[in-house]
Design a protein around this motif. Structure first.
Motif, PDB file in Angstrom:
ATOM      1  N   LEU A  17      14.523  -8.698  27.436  1.00 43.58           N
ATOM      2  CA  LEU A  17      15.298  -9.515  28.358  1.00 43.58           C
ATOM      3  C   LEU A  17      14.650 -10.889  28.489  1.00 43.58           C
ATOM      4  O   LEU A  17      13.450 -10.995  28.761  1.00 43.58           O
ATOM      5  CB  LEU A  17      15.366  -8.833  29.728  1.00 43.58           C
ATOM      6  CG  LEU A  17      16.518  -9.202  30.662  1.00 43.58           C
ATOM      7  CD1 LEU A  17      17.867  -8.999  29.988  1.00 43.58           C
ATOM      8  CD2 LEU A  17      16.430  -8.371  31.931  1.00 43.58           C
ATOM      9  N   TYR A  18      15.440 -11.921  28.264  1.00 45.23           N
ATOM     10  CA  TYR A  18      14.919 -13.296  28.261  1.00 45.23           C
ATOM     11  C   TYR A  18      14.390 -13.682  29.644  1.00 45.23           C
ATOM     12  O   TYR A  18      14.969 -13.321  30.674  1.00 45.23           O
ATOM     13  CB  TYR A  18      16.020 -14.265  27.846  1.00 45.23           C
ATOM     14  CG  TYR A  18      15.495 -15.577  27.316  1.00 45.23           C
ATOM     15  CD1 TYR A  18      15.233 -15.749  25.964  1.00 45.23           C
ATOM     16  CD2 TYR A  18      15.249 -16.642  28.167  1.00 45.23           C
ATOM     17  CE1 TYR A  18      14.746 -16.943  25.473  1.00 45.23           C
ATOM     18  CE2 TYR A  18      14.770 -17.844  27.697  1.00 45.23           C
ATOM     19  CZ  TYR A  18      14.522 -17.991  26.348  1.00 45.23           C
ATOM     20  OH  TYR A  18      14.031 -19.182  25.872  1.00 45.23           O
ATOM     21  N   GLY A  19      13.294 -14.421  29.667  1.00 44.85           N
ATOM     22  CA  GLY A  19      12.652 -14.815  30.921  1.00 44.85           C
ATOM     23  C   GLY A  19      13.195 -16.116  31.497  1.00 44.85           C
ATOM     24  O   GLY A  19      13.475 -17.069  30.764  1.00 44.85           O
ATOM     25  N   LEU A  20      13.342 -16.170  32.805  1.00 41.74           N
ATOM     26  CA  LEU A  20      13.853 -17.372  33.469  1.00 41.74           C
ATOM     27  C   LEU A  20      12.918 -18.560  33.307  1.00 41.74           C
ATOM     28  O   LEU A  20      13.349 -19.704  33.202  1.00 41.74           O
ATOM     29  CB  LEU A  20      14.067 -17.078  34.961  1.00 41.74           C
ATOM     30  CG  LEU A  20      15.230 -16.146  35.298  1.00 41.74           C
ATOM     31  CD1 LEU A  20      15.076 -15.607  36.723  1.00 41.74           C
ATOM     32  CD2 LEU A  20      16.562 -16.855  35.136  1.00 41.74           C
ATOM     33  N   LYS A  21      11.608 -18.298  33.268  1.00 42.70           N
ATOM     34  CA  LYS A  21      10.628 -19.369  33.162  1.00 42.70           C
ATOM     35  C   LYS A  21      10.748 -20.111  31.835  1.00 42.70           C
ATOM     36  O   LYS A  21      10.364 -21.280  31.727  1.00 42.70           O
ATOM     37  CB  LYS A  21       9.214 -18.769  33.306  1.00 42.70           C
ATOM     38  CG  LYS A  21       8.080 -19.791  33.229  1.00 42.70           C
ATOM     39  CD  LYS A  21       8.074 -20.760  34.392  1.00 42.70           C
ATOM     40  CE  LYS A  21       6.843 -21.658  34.336  1.00 42.70           C
ATOM     41  NZ  LYS A  21       6.858 -22.688  35.385  1.00 42.70           N
ATOM     42  N   ALA A  22      11.270 -19.449  30.821  1.00 41.06           N
ATOM     43  CA  ALA A  22      11.378 -20.057  29.488  1.00 41.06           C
ATOM     44  C   ALA A  22      12.608 -20.949  29.361  1.00 41.06           C
ATOM     45  O   ALA A  22      12.803 -21.578  28.328  1.00 41.06           O
ATOM     46  CB  ALA A  22      11.418 -18.962  28.421  1.00 41.06           C
ATOM     47  N   MET A  23      13.417 -21.032  30.408  1.00 39.97           N
ATOM     48  CA  MET A  23      14.652 -21.813  30.338  1.00 39.97           C
ATOM     49  C   MET A  23      14.414 -23.278  30.688  1.00 39.97           C
ATOM     50  O   MET A  23      13.506 -23.625  31.452  1.00 39.97           O
ATOM     51  CB  MET A  23      15.696 -21.250  31.303  1.00 39.97           C
ATOM     52  CG  MET A  23      16.197 -19.870  30.947  1.00 39.97           C
ATOM     53  SD  MET A  23      17.660 -19.453  31.923  1.00 39.97           S
ATOM     54  CE  MET A  23      18.889 -20.518  31.166  1.00 39.97           C
TER      55      MET A  23
END
Length: 411
Positions: free
Chosen positions: A188-194
């Protein structure tokens, strides 16, 4: 090993001295400890502890300027020249490629056994997620809490190339960083990486869960426009709403649309080429409107001054429209305003006659301006911008590659 030593010309005694350091590791002593104890052996080179440790550093750290001196020292201190040459060629030389400490090797062995256990007893998605977290720089203290998008992109590329399933961001499930979703066998993709999603937004997002709709999230968290745009582009609301519909809803909600039309909207209508000048009357009304703006900007000393001091440009225009109710180069503001308001009735009547349609057309134009500014491009383009990877196909997937001489990177 014995045959190799005999061919080299070593005596039986010399062979027996070397066997403890060579035989157990199949003819090559790979550890730094083996190198040191071999050089310290009184029957071989009789190095002191300090000399052996210096030799370890020279070999291990590839201090090439000190290699010749160490070579001479081994030959000089060896019990025989031939023994020294053998030790240098087969005992020291290979370690210049790579050698390691037994303590180091033991620690890695423990890790190796642990990873074997994890890979055997747990879904591999946990291991894959851990690799992605490390390779993306999330655990790197040198980042100072900043997101390194180039590292993320590279790490993501490696994960996807390995056939591991990556998900988009999910506003109700995603965490700060990448997390395993074992149920769906994906990361699941991380919010911090956005892009444009800061820690304060992430904290508020997690604290106010769950969300029933994009609007519910927007009203609870109050993100800034670039943040909401990035979340939509990254698919954070895909489970709730079609992505392009979601973008259209948000841009229409937040664009500078008008609730009613008055003469104050004339500059906006003119800027968007929506003010009609299809008759001579309307053309003149538009010119008078623009001239009045010129008078207020260039011909009035103060806002409280009841007169305009006319310049040559103003005089020429008044002559052209045959307006002569002024005194020399002075024009009374009230007299002009009465004349101006009578001409503005032309546009008041136009607005009154079709205000609903004009207002809708204006708001549609304002919406499209914001759409081009924030949401231009394909879904794939959005994903690369917000996430640094393509969840859907690459933007160049259907390009005629032969025309441009382009090949796939992996080829």
């Amino acid at each position: 090993l014995v045959k190799e030593m005999e061919n080299f010309g070593l005596t039986k005694d010399e062979q027996s001295y070397l066997e403890p350091y060579f035989l157990k590791s199949y003819g090559v002593p790979p550890s730094q400890e083996q190198l040191m104890t071999m050089l310290m052996d009184e029957h071989i080179c009789n190095f002191s502890l300090g000399e052996a440790n210096s030799a370890r550093k020279i070999v291990g750290k590839k201090q090439m300027n000190k290699i010749p001196e160490l070579h001479n020292m081994v030959l000089e201190k060896a019990s025989s020249k031939r023994l020294g040459e053998y030790v240098w060629k087969y005992g020291t030389g290979p370690q210049m490629g790579y050698s390691f400490s037994i303590i180091h090797a033991l620690a890695y062995s423990f890790i190796g056994v642990q990873t074997l256990y994890i890979a055997t007893h747990w879904n591999p998605i946990y291991w894959d997620t851990a690799c992605l977290i490390v390779n993306s720089g999330a655990t790197d203290p040198d980042n100072g809490g900043q997101t390194d998008y180039s590292k993320i992109a590279k790490a993501m590329g490696e994960i996807i190339a390995a056939g591991i399933n990556m998900s988009l961001v999910d506003i109700n499930s995603s965490d700060y960083g990448f997390i395993p979703d074992a149920k769906n066998n994906r990361i699941l993709y991380g919010l911090k990486a956005m892009l444009n999603v800061g820690d304060d937004v992430i904290e508020a997002t997690i604290a106010n869960r769950p969300y029933s709709s994009p609007k519910d999230f927007y009203l609870k968290v109050h993100p800034k426009k670039p943040t909401m745009i990035s979340l939509i582009k990254g698919g954070a609301f895909d489970e709730m709403m079609d992505r392009k519909q979601c973008m259209a809803w948000f841009i229409y909600e937040t664009c500078d649309k008008k609730s009613r039309l008055t003469l104050q909207n004339l500059p906006t209508l003119m800027k968007r080429n929506m003010l009609p000048v299809d008759t001579e009357e309307r053309k003149t009304a538009k010119r008078i409107y623009e001239f009045t703006r010129y008078l207020k900007a260039k011909c009035r000393k103060t806002a409280a001054d009841p007169t305009y001091e006319l310049d040559d440009r103003a005089m020429n225009f008044l002559h052209e429209i045959e307006f002569d109710n002024y005194d020399g180069y002075t024009l009374n503001a009230k007299i002009w305003d009465k004349y101006y308001q009578s001409w503005m009735d032309v546009f008041r009547e136009w607005i009154k006659a079709d205000s609903t349609q004009i207002l809708q057309k204006l708001n549609d134009d304002i919406f499209m301006e914001d759409w081009k500014k924030y949401a231009d491009g394909t879904i794939s383009h959005w994903e690369m911008e917000a996430l640094c990877f393509y969840y859907h196909e690459h933007e160049l997937a259907h390009l005629y590659k032969g025309k441009y001489g382009i090949v796939d990177f992996k080829d």
